[in-house]
Design a protein around this motif. Structure first.
Motif, PDB file in Angstrom:
ATOM      1  N   ALA A  23      48.074 -54.127 -19.160  1.00 54.02           N
ATOM      2  CA  ALA A  23      48.660 -54.170 -17.825  1.00 54.02           C
ATOM      3  C   ALA A  23      48.522 -52.805 -17.183  1.00 54.02           C
ATOM      4  O   ALA A  23      49.015 -51.812 -17.718  1.00 54.02           O
ATOM      5  N   ALA A  24      47.837 -52.747 -16.041  1.00 58.15           N
ATOM      6  CA  ALA A  24      47.523 -51.489 -15.387  1.00 58.15           C
ATOM      7  C   ALA A  24      48.229 -51.379 -14.048  1.00 58.15           C
ATOM      8  O   ALA A  24      48.475 -52.376 -13.364  1.00 58.15           O
ATOM      9  N   SER A  25      48.545 -50.152 -13.658  1.00 54.30           N
ATOM     10  CA  SER A  25      49.148 -49.910 -12.353  1.00 54.30           C
ATOM     11  C   SER A  25      48.751 -48.523 -11.868  1.00 54.30           C
ATOM     12  O   SER A  25      48.420 -47.646 -12.665  1.00 54.30           O
ATOM     13  N   GLY A  26      48.803 -48.330 -10.550  1.00 54.18           N
ATOM     14  CA  GLY A  26      48.474 -47.045  -9.969  1.00 54.18           C
ATOM     15  C   GLY A  26      47.693 -47.185  -8.680  1.00 54.18           C
ATOM     16  O   GLY A  26      46.899 -48.107  -8.525  1.00 54.18           O
ATOM     17  N   ARG A  27      47.892 -46.260  -7.771  1.00 53.50           N
ATOM     18  CA  ARG A  27      47.268 -46.318  -6.451  1.00 53.50           C
ATOM     19  C   ARG A  27      45.748 -46.248  -6.515  1.00 53.50           C
ATOM     20  O   ARG A  27      45.066 -46.881  -5.708  1.00 53.50           O
ATOM     21  N   THR A  28      45.207 -45.492  -7.461  1.00 54.39           N
ATOM     22  CA  THR A  28      43.770 -45.293  -7.566  1.00 54.39           C
ATOM     23  C   THR A  28      43.123 -46.171  -8.631  1.00 54.39           C
ATOM     24  O   THR A  28      41.991 -45.917  -9.032  1.00 54.39           O
ATOM     25  N   LEU A  29      43.794 -47.206  -9.059  1.00 53.97           N
ATOM     26  CA  LEU A  29      43.326 -48.030 -10.162  1.00 53.97           C
ATOM     27  C   LEU A  29      41.925 -48.586  -9.933  1.00 53.97           C
ATOM     28  O   LEU A  29      41.102 -48.617 -10.857  1.00 53.97           O
ATOM     29  N   SER A  30      41.624 -49.029  -8.724  1.00 52.80           N
ATOM     30  CA  SER A  30      40.361 -49.689  -8.441  1.00 52.80           C
ATOM     31  C   SER A  30      39.149 -48.774  -8.555  1.00 52.80           C
ATOM     32  O   SER A  30      38.016 -49.259  -8.597  1.00 52.80           O
ATOM     33  N   THR A  31      39.339 -47.477  -8.611  1.00 48.39           N
ATOM     34  CA  THR A  31      38.234 -46.530  -8.699  1.00 48.39           C
ATOM     35  C   THR A  31      37.754 -46.317 -10.135  1.00 48.39           C
ATOM     36  O   THR A  31      36.754 -45.628 -10.345  1.00 48.39           O
ATOM     37  N   TYR A  32      38.419 -46.886 -11.110  1.00 47.22           N
ATOM     38  CA  TYR A  32      38.112 -46.631 -12.516  1.00 47.22           C
ATOM     39  C   TYR A  32      37.350 -47.776 -13.168  1.00 47.22           C
ATOM     40  O   TYR A  32      37.473 -48.936 -12.781  1.00 47.22           O
ATOM     41  N   VAL A  33      36.576 -47.404 -14.167  1.00 44.54           N
ATOM     42  CA  VAL A  33      36.037 -48.361 -15.122  1.00 44.54           C
ATOM     43  C   VAL A  33      37.077 -48.526 -16.225  1.00 44.54           C
ATOM     44  O   VAL A  33      37.577 -47.538 -16.759  1.00 44.54           O
TER      45      VAL A  33
END
Length: 122
Positions: A23-33
């Motif tokens: 389970a992931a969270s964070g404003r910049t999450l979509s920028t990561y692999v």
């Protein structure tokens, strides 16, 4: 800040299956692999599989191809690792990871989960 929380580990007999969740969270999450690493006792932490949020492109290490499948649910911000045909040598602590670029080494990981134990008995 990205937060990662793994779950789904446990004890299973050889040949069995487990599904790990991150389970992931964070404003910049979509920028990561996103990916999974594992570390067995006395061993280095090694790469297992990775996936992108956008296109769902995947990559896995040769030792798990055909047995493990990484996937993601963007609506839930969750990454999964389906592990089938488990072997005793798969025993390790499994860590969820957020990486910059497609460089699947531990040094490229910006954020780690705390890990979940997977134990495969013979």
């Amino acid at each position: 800040q990205v937060q990662l929380v793994e779950s789904g580990g446990g004890l299973v007999q050889a040949g069995g299956s487990l599904r790990l969740s991150c389970a992931a969270s964070g404003r910049t999450l979509s920028t990561y692999v996103m990916g999974w690493f594992r570390q067995a006792p006395g061993k280095e932490r090694e790469f297992v599989a990775a996936i992108t949020w956008s296109g769902g492109s995947t990559y896995a290490t040769d030792s798990v191809k055909g047995r493990f499948t990484i996937s993601r649910d963007n609506a839930k911000d969750t990454v999964y690792l389906q592990m089938n045909s488990l072997k005793p040598e798969d025993t390790a602590v499994y860590y969820c990871a957020a990486m910059r670029f497609w460089v699947v080494v531990a040094a490229n990981v910006d954020y780690w989960g705390q890990g979940t134990q997977v134990t495969v008995s013979s």
